[in-house]
Design an enzyme around this catalytic site. Structure first.
Site, short mmCIF file in Angstrom:
data_model
loop_
_atom_site.label_atom_id
_atom_site.label_comp_id
_atom_site.label_asym_id
_atom_site.label_seq_id
_atom_site.Cartn_x
_atom_site.Cartn_y
_atom_site.Cartn_z
N PRO A 25 10.07 -4.36 0.43
CG PRO A 25 10.46 -2.07 0.16
CD PRO A 25 9.75 -3.23 -0.47
CG ASP A 51 -0.71 -0.22 8.52
OD1 ASP A 51 -1.46 0.67 8.96
OD2 ASP A 51 0.44 0.00 8.11
CB SER A 100 0.28 -5.00 7.83
OG SER A 100 0.86 -4.42 8.97
N GLY A 132 10.71 -2.46 6.46
CA GLY A 132 10.98 -1.12 6.95
C GLY A 132 10.83 -0.07 5.88
CE LYS A 160 0.91 1.12 4.49
NZ LYS A 160 1.64 2.34 4.92
#
Length: 290
Positions: free
Chosen positions: A101, A143, A110, A103, A18
């Site tokens: 990725p 999330d 999530s 971080g 997202k």
């Protein structure tokens, strides 16, 4: 739960990323959780998961994920939560092809957790509704309910109060600086502003480009760019080509374009020391729950 178009055991389930088109921090609850407003945009950059049944009752991650111990992986935690909620004893081996990725502020962990809940709900014949899955998801992370929601959304509260929103199609250039940004570090920073003015959905612009212009912004951006210079460098470079913004708590930054060709022309100019992806918006999650 709808039984159409779901993969079978051993087949690939997608976990899409997202982008936060904006992210305002409008307050803080007494328990320390931050009150947010954001628009979540799904994109077609995905992790891929496969699930294999086990007869020994164990829940196992069959893939090594660097920097993510198996015991603390949201994939494994979500599988245990699902099994406990459904009161069953089946085991599962979970394979993941990790493309998003860690971080990066794209919600990869999530999304992996949400896809695990959707998949096992189907494969284990648990029969839980989307609302029931969302309750489990919220215990795993703020999330996760969005990735169970099924469509792009305006989010409030700590991210769990969701309303569907229709957005125009767009292509994005997403840059991944060579750093990981811990979400907790950004939220506990004394430099983080927590008093953005609340916005109402009825006043929203009708386009993605509108959300990337003022008065919308990402309140976490100033903190992350101050602490992590590579994020600032990527943001400054991408801003040469349009409205650029950081997603979530970082490190990824993005800009929207009307066509794939425009996005690819920009991506081809990106520095070699920064990961770059050209991705397209999604209107719906690849695996929707009724």
């Amino acid at each position: 739960m709808s039984q159409t178009a779901f993969p079978a055991w051993g087949e690939v389930w997608q976990a899409p990323a997202k982008l936060n088109l904006f992210l305002h921090v409008i307050g803080r609850r007494a328990d320390g959780y931050h009150l947010l407003q954001s628009v979540f945009q799904l994109i077609d950059w995905c992790d891929e998961l496969r699930f294999e049944p086990r007869t020994d009752g164990q829940i196992v991650r069959a893939t090594v994920v660097d920097g993510v111990p198996e015991a603390s992986d949201l994939i494994i935690r979500s599988a245990h939560q699902m099994r406990a909620r459904a009161a069953i004893s089946q085991g599962v081996s979970i394979h993941i092809t990790k493309r998003l990725p860690i971080g990066g502020g794209l919600g990869g962990g999530s999304s992996d957790a949400a896809t695990t809940l959707i998949a096992l709900n189907h494969l284990w014949h648990c029969g839980l509704s989307r609302a029931e899955l969302a309750k489990i998801g919220l215990t795993l992370g703020a999330d996760v309910p969005f990735f169970l929601f099924g469509s792009n959304a305006f989010a409030e509260g700590i991210g769990e109060a969701l309303q569907p929103i229709k957005l125009d199609r767009a292509w994005f250039v997403v840059l991944t600086p060579q750093c990981q940004v811990p979400t907790a570090e950004i939220f506990r920073s004394g430099a983080l502003t927590r008093d953005s003015k609340s916005v109402i959905m009825s006043g929203f612009p009708g386009s993605i480009a509108g959300f990337l212009a003022e008065p919308y912004h990402n309140d976490l951006e100033a903190v992350a760019t101050a602490l992590y210079p590579p994020v600032q460098q990527a943001l400054s470079w991408l801003s040469r080509f349009g409205h650029a913004r950081m997603s979530g708590s970082g490190a990824c930054v993005f800009a929207a374009f009307a066509t794939r060709e425009q996005a690819q022309m920009v991506a081809q100019q990106a520095a070699a020391d920064c990961g770059v992806e050209v991705v397209c918006s999604l209107a719906q999650h690849p695996h929707q729950v009724a």
